[in-house]
Motif scaffolding. Structure first.
Motif, PDB file in Angstrom:
ATOM      1  N   PHE A 182     -28.351  20.704  45.901  1.00 30.96           N
ATOM      2  CA  PHE A 182     -29.091  19.471  45.642  1.00 30.96           C
ATOM      3  C   PHE A 182     -30.570  19.770  45.394  1.00 30.96           C
ATOM      4  O   PHE A 182     -31.174  19.212  44.464  1.00 30.96           O
ATOM      5  N   CYS A 183     -31.162  20.643  46.197  1.00 32.65           N
ATOM      6  CA  CYS A 183     -32.576  20.998  46.018  1.00 32.65           C
ATOM      7  C   CYS A 183     -32.807  21.637  44.653  1.00 32.65           C
ATOM      8  O   CYS A 183     -33.777  21.303  43.952  1.00 32.65           O
ATOM      9  N   LEU A 184     -31.911  22.541  44.263  1.00 33.50           N
ATOM     10  CA  LEU A 184     -32.043  23.180  42.956  1.00 33.50           C
ATOM     11  C   LEU A 184     -31.913  22.159  41.832  1.00 33.50           C
ATOM     12  O   LEU A 184     -32.650  22.207  40.835  1.00 33.50           O
ATOM     13  N   ALA A 185     -30.982  21.211  42.005  1.00 35.17           N
ATOM     14  CA  ALA A 185     -30.781  20.185  40.978  1.00 35.17           C
ATOM     15  C   ALA A 185     -32.005  19.286  40.850  1.00 35.17           C
ATOM     16  O   ALA A 185     -32.393  18.899  39.737  1.00 35.17           O
ATOM     17  N   VAL A 186     -32.638  18.944  41.971  1.00 36.42           N
ATOM     18  CA  VAL A 186     -33.826  18.090  41.933  1.00 36.42           C
ATOM     19  C   VAL A 186     -34.965  18.789  41.196  1.00 36.42           C
ATOM     20  O   VAL A 186     -35.627  18.195  40.334  1.00 36.42           O
ATOM     21  N   PHE A 187     -35.189  20.056  41.501  1.00 36.54           N
ATOM     22  CA  PHE A 187     -36.260  20.791  40.819  1.00 36.54           C
ATOM     23  C   PHE A 187     -35.964  20.949  39.328  1.00 36.54           C
ATOM     24  O   PHE A 187     -36.877  20.912  38.498  1.00 36.54           O
TER      25      PHE A 187
ATOM     26  N   LEU B   1     -39.331  29.127  52.531  1.00 39.68           N
ATOM     27  CA  LEU B   1     -37.958  29.430  52.138  1.00 39.68           C
ATOM     28  C   LEU B   1     -37.919  30.571  51.122  1.00 39.68           C
ATOM     29  O   LEU B   1     -37.079  31.483  51.224  1.00 39.68           O
ATOM     30  N   LEU B   2     -38.819  30.547  50.154  1.00 37.11           N
ATOM     31  CA  LEU B   2     -38.852  31.621  49.164  1.00 37.11           C
ATOM     32  C   LEU B   2     -39.293  32.943  49.789  1.00 37.11           C
ATOM     33  O   LEU B   2     -38.867  34.019  49.355  1.00 37.11           O
ATOM     34  N   TRP B   3     -40.147  32.867  50.803  1.00 34.13           N
ATOM     35  CA  TRP B   3     -40.542  34.097  51.513  1.00 34.13           C
ATOM     36  C   TRP B   3     -39.330  34.770  52.137  1.00 34.13           C
ATOM     37  O   TRP B   3     -39.186  35.998  52.089  1.00 34.13           O
TER      38      TRP B   3
ATOM     39  N   MET C   9     -32.855  29.536  57.694  1.00 39.15           N
ATOM     40  CA  MET C   9     -32.843  29.037  56.320  1.00 39.15           C
ATOM     41  C   MET C   9     -32.012  27.766  56.210  1.00 39.15           C
ATOM     42  O   MET C   9     -32.298  26.897  55.360  1.00 39.15           O
ATOM     43  N   ALA C  10     -30.991  27.631  57.048  1.00 36.97           N
ATOM     44  CA  ALA C  10     -30.202  26.396  57.049  1.00 36.97           C
ATOM     45  C   ALA C  10     -31.075  25.203  57.441  1.00 36.97           C
ATOM     46  O   ALA C  10     -31.016  24.134  56.814  1.00 36.97           O
ATOM     47  N   VAL C  11     -31.905  25.384  58.459  1.00 34.66           N
ATOM     48  CA  VAL C  11     -32.826  24.316  58.862  1.00 34.66           C
ATOM     49  C   VAL C  11     -33.815  24.017  57.745  1.00 34.66           C
ATOM     50  O   VAL C  11     -34.121  22.848  57.449  1.00 34.66           O
TER      51      VAL C  11
ATOM     52  N   TYR D 257     -24.667  22.640  54.251  1.00 40.47           N
ATOM     53  CA  TYR D 257     -25.905  23.357  53.927  1.00 40.47           C
ATOM     54  C   TYR D 257     -25.857  23.898  52.487  1.00 40.47           C
ATOM     55  O   TYR D 257     -26.870  23.894  51.786  1.00 40.47           O
ATOM     56  N   THR D 258     -24.678  24.343  52.061  1.00 41.95           N
ATOM     57  CA  THR D 258     -24.540  24.829  50.689  1.00 41.95           C
ATOM     58  C   THR D 258     -24.746  23.705  49.690  1.00 41.95           C
ATOM     59  O   THR D 258     -25.437  23.874  48.668  1.00 41.95           O
ATOM     60  N   VAL D 259     -24.166  22.541  49.981  1.00 41.66           N
ATOM     61  CA  VAL D 259     -24.317  21.384  49.090  1.00 41.66           C
ATOM     62  C   VAL D 259     -25.778  20.959  49.023  1.00 41.66           C
ATOM     63  O   VAL D 259     -26.303  20.644  47.939  1.00 41.66           O
ATOM     64  N   LEU D 260     -26.465  20.969  50.158  1.00 37.37           N
ATOM     65  CA  LEU D 260     -27.882  20.584  50.174  1.00 37.37           C
ATOM     66  C   LEU D 260     -28.732  21.586  49.395  1.00 37.37           C
ATOM     67  O   LEU D 260     -29.712  21.202  48.750  1.00 37.37           O
ATOM     68  N   SER D 261     -28.359  22.867  49.450  1.00 37.84           N
ATOM     69  CA  SER D 261     -29.087  23.873  48.660  1.00 37.84           C
ATOM     70  C   SER D 261     -28.956  23.584  47.168  1.00 37.84           C
ATOM     71  O   SER D 261     -29.942  23.642  46.421  1.00 37.84           O
TER      72      SER D 261
END
Length: 397
Positions: free
Chosen positions: A127-132, A264-266, A221-223, A121-125
């Motif tokens: 990844f999302c930041l890197a994509v944006f 997620l931001l909420w 948040m993990a989901v 889940y940490t790695v995927l988080s």
């Protein structure tokens, strides 16, 4: 004091110089000095009041007022004096399930929230930041991505089930993570300022040590992170030309990215009773930071009553320490909520209202009038529900 006290199946969890005692079935938990845990543990083993008092005196070095302590346990509902009467769980939201929900076994849920899973889940988080960061164009634009079709009204109607499914998956993550540590939960509906929210009552996590509570608190948040990473990965493949689906598929993915990122931001708004607020309270060892924050704000603005002053004086030290800065964070948080609302909600609301106004001006003899009215009601319905919950809460107080 020669008799035995029939207690309900209570949990006793050590927390520093105190113990957290509670009834998992009703969701009632209280913190008390460690000597109280000694007495309760003895009574749960079947010891008499006299035997429990002797253990407590040996622990504390002084006599314990057992009759008064047992009376307090009875007031809290911890004494099983009416075993034939079903005890209902304490309501923590205006609309809520009455019973706790188990379902999935602990063994089946545990792998999804173990050390390996949290690493993923940490790695995927990241990844999302890197994509944006690498592709800012994939960051959602509400005025565009919230509307799946050219028909604004139909797009608004479709957005409702999208949000409901997204929220259900988030709350399901809390429930599944709770099952991973062997506790039950239940679903309900409440409000956060002007927005209605679905929530999972995780009161029973107080039956486990503090370090084991983070999984259920962060399960939703993990989901969200897993789903957002899959959505972004799919959009990235389309953007790079690796995958060429129908344009409607890409539009659907962009709508889902908008919905998931907004949710997620909420949850990151720690100054509200969100998931990260729960993490903060657990990390700081607080008992009722939300209430203490309110009392300290009233004192700062000269509106504290004598009864409230007495309540604040008896508050847990951890709550008071955190309340000194959290109260100002909560006040400043209004700006954060406003910014979130302006970016994620306002563009959608304005677009739909302008479209609806054009239809309503045609008059009730036009089918477009009723179609526009339906869409406007469905869009504004959640805010009307939040207002009704606020009025209901005020009336109950």
């Amino acid at each position: 004091m020669s008799g035995r006290v029939p207690l309900r199946p209570l949990s006793v969890v050590e927390e520093g110089d105190e113990v957290l005692v509670g009834d998992p079935a009703t969701g009632t938990f209280v913190a008390m000095p460690a000597v109280g845990g000694v007495v309760i543990s003895a009574l749960l083993r079947g010891a008499t009041e006299e035997e429990a008092a002797a253990e407590a005196e040996a622990f504390a070095g002084e006599p314990v007022d057992m009759p008064s302590f047992v009376a307090t346990l009875a007031e809290l509902g911890f004494v099983d004096d009416r075993p034939d009467v079903e005890r209902r769980a304490v309501r923590t939201a205006p609309i809520q399930m009455r019973r706790w929900m188990a379902g999935v076994s602990q063994r089946a849920a545990r792998p999804f929230f173990g050390p390996v899973a949290w690493t993923c889940y940490t790695v995927l988080s990241l990844f999302c930041l890197a994509v944006f960061a690498a592709s800012p164009s994939l960051f959602p634009s509400p005025a565009r991505d919230a509307f799946l079709l050219d028909d604004v009204g139909l797009s608004a109607l479709l957005l409702v089930p999208f949000v409901l499914v997204s929220t259900a998956l988030h709350e399901g993550g809390h429930w599944l993570a709770a099952r991973a540590i062997g506790v039950e939960s239940r679903f309900g509906m409440d409000r956060r300022m002007m927005l209605p929210v679905l929530e999972t009552d995780l009161s029973q996590i107080w039956t486990v040590p503090r370090r084991r509570r983070y999984g259920p608190l962060l399960g939703g948040m993990a989901v969200d992170v897993v789903l957002l990473s899959l959505l972004l990965g799919a959009r990235l493949l389309i953007r790079q030309g690796t995958w060429s689906p129908d344009p409607l598929v890409d539009a659907t993915l962009s709508t889902w990215v908008f919905v998931k990122l907004a949710g997620l931001l909420w949850q990151c708004m720690v100054f509200l009773r969100t998931d990260l607020y729960g993490v903060l309270v657990n990390a700081l060892g607080c008992r009722d930071l939300w209430r203490v924050k309110t009392l300290m704000l009233r004192r700062a603005f000269g509106r504290l009553t004598p009864a409230q002053a007495a309540e604040l004086d008896s508050a847990a030290p951890a709550d008071v320490r955190a309340g000194r800065w959290f109260r100002w964070l909560w006040l400043a948080g209004f700006a954060g909520v406003l910014a979130w609302f302006v970016f994620f909600v306002a563009p959608v609301v304005v677009t739909v209202l302008v479209w609806a106004a054009e239809g309503l001006l045609l008059g009730p003899l036009s089918s477009r009038f009723w179609y526009a009215l339906l869409c406007a009601v469905l869009l504004l319905g959640p805010y009307l529900l939040a207002a009704s919950l606020a009025a209901r809460e005020y009336t109950r107080r």
